[in-house]
Write a protein that holds these residues in place. Structure first.
Motif, mmCIF file in Angstrom:
data_model
loop_
_atom_site.group_PDB
_atom_site.id
_atom_site.type_symbol
_atom_site.label_atom_id
_atom_site.label_comp_id
_atom_site.label_asym_id
_atom_site.label_seq_id
_atom_site.Cartn_x
_atom_site.Cartn_y
_atom_site.Cartn_z
ATOM 1 N N VAL A 14 50.054 42.088 22.665
ATOM 2 C CA VAL A 14 49.226 41.554 23.641
ATOM 3 C C VAL A 14 48.123 42.335 23.850
ATOM 4 N N LEU A 15 46.930 41.784 24.325
ATOM 5 C CA LEU A 15 45.999 42.586 24.868
ATOM 6 C C LEU A 15 45.577 41.965 26.111
ATOM 7 N N VAL A 16 45.322 42.728 27.055
ATOM 8 C CA VAL A 16 45.231 42.018 28.484
ATOM 9 C C VAL A 16 43.959 42.764 29.092
ATOM 10 N N LEU A 17 43.024 41.751 29.193
ATOM 11 C CA LEU A 17 41.466 41.912 29.514
ATOM 12 C C LEU A 17 41.299 41.758 30.813
ATOM 13 N N GLY A 18 40.252 42.599 31.647
ATOM 14 C CA GLY A 18 39.795 42.210 32.775
ATOM 15 C C GLY A 18 38.979 43.501 33.327
ATOM 16 N N GLU A 19 38.568 43.165 34.658
ATOM 17 C CA GLU A 19 37.952 44.354 35.260
ATOM 18 C C GLU A 19 38.892 45.218 35.770
ATOM 19 N N SER A 20 38.553 46.339 36.143
ATOM 20 C CA SER A 20 39.295 47.631 36.697
ATOM 21 C C SER A 20 40.073 46.914 38.121
ATOM 22 N N GLY A 21 41.175 47.092 38.255
ATOM 23 C CA GLY A 21 41.633 46.734 39.621
ATOM 24 C C GLY A 21 42.235 45.316 39.606
ATOM 25 N N VAL A 22 42.196 44.599 38.574
ATOM 26 C CA VAL A 22 42.538 43.124 38.633
ATOM 27 C C VAL A 22 44.090 42.835 38.544
ATOM 28 N N ALA A 75 48.432 32.298 44.578
ATOM 29 C CA ALA A 75 48.247 31.088 44.759
ATOM 30 C C ALA A 75 47.218 30.291 44.119
ATOM 31 N N SER A 76 46.529 30.934 43.173
ATOM 32 C CA SER A 76 45.351 30.230 42.720
ATOM 33 C C SER A 76 45.745 29.681 41.315
ATOM 34 N N ARG A 77 44.938 28.528 40.919
ATOM 35 C CA ARG A 77 45.163 28.084 39.715
ATOM 36 C C ARG A 77 44.958 29.153 38.283
ATOM 37 N N GLU A 78 44.006 29.879 38.651
ATOM 38 C CA GLU A 78 43.481 30.699 37.686
ATOM 39 C C GLU A 78 44.726 31.671 37.264
ATOM 40 N N MET A 79 45.209 32.209 38.449
ATOM 41 C CA MET A 79 46.425 33.066 38.099
ATOM 42 C C MET A 79 47.701 32.278 37.710
ATOM 43 N N LYS A 80 48.008 31.125 37.887
ATOM 44 C CA LYS A 80 48.940 30.321 37.467
ATOM 45 C C LYS A 80 48.807 30.328 36.115
ATOM 46 N N ARG A 120 37.100 37.722 43.061
ATOM 47 C CA ARG A 120 36.107 36.767 43.634
ATOM 48 C C ARG A 120 36.068 35.392 42.934
ATOM 49 N N GLU A 121 36.710 35.429 41.753
ATOM 50 C CA GLU A 121 36.919 34.037 40.987
ATOM 51 C C GLU A 121 38.197 33.513 41.338
ATOM 52 N N ARG A 122 39.045 34.004 42.292
ATOM 53 C CA ARG A 122 40.323 33.168 42.501
ATOM 54 C C ARG A 122 40.497 33.429 43.884
ATOM 55 N N ARG A 123 39.641 33.140 44.922
ATOM 56 C CA ARG A 123 39.835 33.688 46.079
ATOM 57 C C ARG A 123 41.165 33.100 46.904
ATOM 58 N N ASP A 124 41.678 31.978 46.453
ATOM 59 C CA ASP A 124 43.178 31.374 47.021
ATOM 60 C C ASP A 124 44.208 32.436 47.012
ATOM 61 N N ASP A 125 44.019 33.583 46.186
ATOM 62 C CA ASP A 125 45.056 34.589 46.071
ATOM 63 C C ASP A 125 44.763 35.487 47.046
ATOM 64 N N ILE A 126 43.861 35.492 47.909
ATOM 65 C CA ILE A 126 43.608 36.778 48.998
ATOM 66 C C ILE A 126 44.375 36.627 50.082
ATOM 67 N N PRO A 127 44.673 35.374 50.723
ATOM 68 C CA PRO A 127 45.660 35.183 51.916
ATOM 69 C C PRO A 127 47.085 35.825 51.494
ATOM 70 N N PRO A 128 47.655 35.376 50.262
ATOM 71 C CA PRO A 128 49.024 35.996 50.024
ATOM 72 C C PRO A 128 49.198 37.546 49.617
ATOM 73 N N LEU A 129 47.886 37.746 49.029
ATOM 74 C CA LEU A 129 47.579 39.368 48.918
ATOM 75 C C LEU A 129 47.681 40.096 49.880
ATOM 76 N N VAL A 130 46.985 39.484 51.058
ATOM 77 C CA VAL A 130 46.783 40.294 52.279
ATOM 78 C C VAL A 130 48.136 40.405 52.830
ATOM 79 N N ALA A 131 48.976 39.266 52.998
ATOM 80 C CA ALA A 131 50.152 39.319 53.768
ATOM 81 C C ALA A 131 50.962 40.092 53.163
ATOM 82 N N TYR A 132 51.127 40.327 51.785
ATOM 83 C CA TYR A 132 51.819 41.129 50.769
ATOM 84 C C TYR A 132 51.592 42.748 51.248
ATOM 85 N N TYR A 152 33.086 40.445 48.148
ATOM 86 C CA TYR A 152 32.695 40.190 47.019
ATOM 87 C C TYR A 152 33.988 41.093 46.035
ATOM 88 N N TRP A 153 34.403 41.920 46.701
ATOM 89 C CA TRP A 153 35.428 42.626 46.092
ATOM 90 C C TRP A 153 35.387 43.203 44.594
#
Length: 429
Positions: A149-157, A128-133, A297-309, A334-335
């Motif tokens: 393509v090189l996809v970067l990010g912490e473990s579990g993102v 739901a976040s702008r960051e993931m959009k 933690r930098e895209r907290r708007d994603d948490i409610p829809p992820l919880v529902a899913y 903090y996640w």
């Protein structure tokens, strides 16, 4: 509730052995003695995974696969094959099977393939976040090309989720998507898994084994945690990217392949290059189109829809929900394990609450941000932004578009870097 697996094999001993092994791993296992029995079971009830032998009377594994793809297209299928049917296995992989296991095999091999197969349906992007959009916007733009393509990010993102999204929105979507974890296999096994080998190539090579690149021909291969690959194998991977061919162990000539490569890492690749742990030429081959996925933690708007899913996924039809205070807690946590930690938390909460109302009593204690080191991730983000800016000769608009962020966000980041005393590439004429 446990994961439901259907095992299909006309050999009584193999069927029972598979059930015992999978049951020990915590799966709920149902059995079918042939393809027709399996069709009846699949039409009658829901399964999370199908494991079937290829050669069976009445209805063989290949025909059963076709039935599954028609009736239950999201059900992952693993084929079990004897040495004499390797070529059939290659064909069915291209027809939609998740993977195949070659007889004889051990429980570690079985568990590894099963675990990866059960992750297939996690490919849906929930956000739901702008960051993931912005991330998905970048993924959509590159999907229609054959760019590496090189996809970067912490473990579990969710790096593999984005990789699958790219594949499913590409012209290769009807062909294979094959993922291999470079950190999960020792060097000698990783080489044979990636490139395959000919019969007699070494002691114990009693049959030809096609590699993942061959199985992914015309499709996509995901090299997960590519920084864990040995330097010697990095050279062979570079050849695949440059020459579009693989060197099969024991073969006289290389084999041509047409494969789109997506690589992921949670490391700072440029630092690995500087330390001599990763080839610089391979880095530039992989870094054609980088995508950075922000931590949860930098895209907290994603948490409610992820919880529902995740509640829907783990409650299995029961009416589970999160009360207000618990939801606020989840949104502020903090996640450090990101989306993977969130899913595990919701699965545990479902069990503790009997898939009913989830309260604070069903959730783990808050972790301390002090325990989490963000230095490497921030360094990776900084290097990614500065490299992007340098590649477009300081053009802020083009750099922001490449990174999938707004010009305003880019400008704010650059101001932070100036305050840190970093050199910012100037716009060239």
């Amino acid at each position: 509730m446990r994961t439901n697996v259907l095992v299909v094999d006309d050999d009584d001993h193999m069927r029972i052995a598979l059930k015992e092994s999978l049951s020990k791993a915590g799966y709920a296992v149902s059995l079918a003695g042939n393809g027709l029995e399996a069709v009846e079971e699949i039409d009658r009830r829901s399964f999370d995974l199908l494991i079937t032998d290829v050669k069976m009377p009445q209805l063989n594994g290949i025909d059963l696969l076709q039935h599954v793809k028609d009736k239950r297209p999201l059900l992952p299928v693993i084929l079990i094959t004897a040495y004499g049917t390797v070529q059939d296995a290659v064909k069915v992989i291209k027809k939609g099977a998740f993977d195949y296991i070659q007889k004889p095999f051990n429980t570690d091999t079985l568990y590894g393939v099963v675990k990866r197969a059960l992750g297939v349906n996690a490919g849906k992007v929930i956000y739901a976040s702008r960051e993931m959009k912005n991330v998905l916007s970048s993924a959509q733009k590159v999907a229609g090309t054959d760019a590496t393509v090189l996809v970067l990010g912490e473990s579990g993102v969710g790096k593999e989720v984005i990789a699958r999204y790219i594949h499913e929105n590409s012209g290769r979507k009807d062909m294979s998507f094959i993922a291999i974890n470079c950190a999960a296999l020792p060097e000698n096994l990783l080489e044979s898994e990636l490139f395959g080998y000919e019969k007699g190539a070494f002691t114990g090579a009693s049959a030809r084994k096609p590699g993942k690149f061959e199985l992914a021909d015309k499709g996509t291969i995901l090299l997960d945690e590519v920084t864990e690959m040995d330097l010697r194998l990095q050279a062979k991977l570079l050849r695949v990217l440059q020459e579009k061919e693989v060197e099969v162990v024991g073969a006289r000539y290389p084999k041509k392949v047409d494969v789109r490569v997506i690589a992921t890492t949670n490391r700072e690749l440029s630092k690995f290059v500087e330390e001599g742990k990763f080839r610089e030429d391979l880095f530039y081959r992989l870094n054609v189109f980088p995508i950075l996925i922000p931590p949860l933690r930098e895209r907290r708007d994603d948490i409610p829809p992820l919880v529902a899913y995740f509640l829907k996924k783990h409650a299995k039809g029961m009416d589970a929900r999160v009360e207000g205070g618990a939801m606020e807690y989840l949104k502020q946590k903090y996640w450090k394990g990101n989306v993977r930690e969130l899913e595990n938390t919701m699965a545990r909460a479902c069990i503790l609450s009997n898939c009913s109302v989830i309260t604070m009593a069903h959730l783990p204690e808050q972790d301390s941000p002090k325990e989490v080191s963000l230095g490497s991730v921030r360094d990776m983000e900084t290097r990614l932004i500065l490299d992007a800016l340098k590649s477009v000769r300081g053009n802020r608009t083009r750099a922001a578009a490449m990174l999938g962020i707004t010009v305003r966000t880019l400008r704010n980041k650059l101001n932070e870097y100036r305050d840190m005393g970093l050199d910012i590439p100037a716009k060239e004429d």
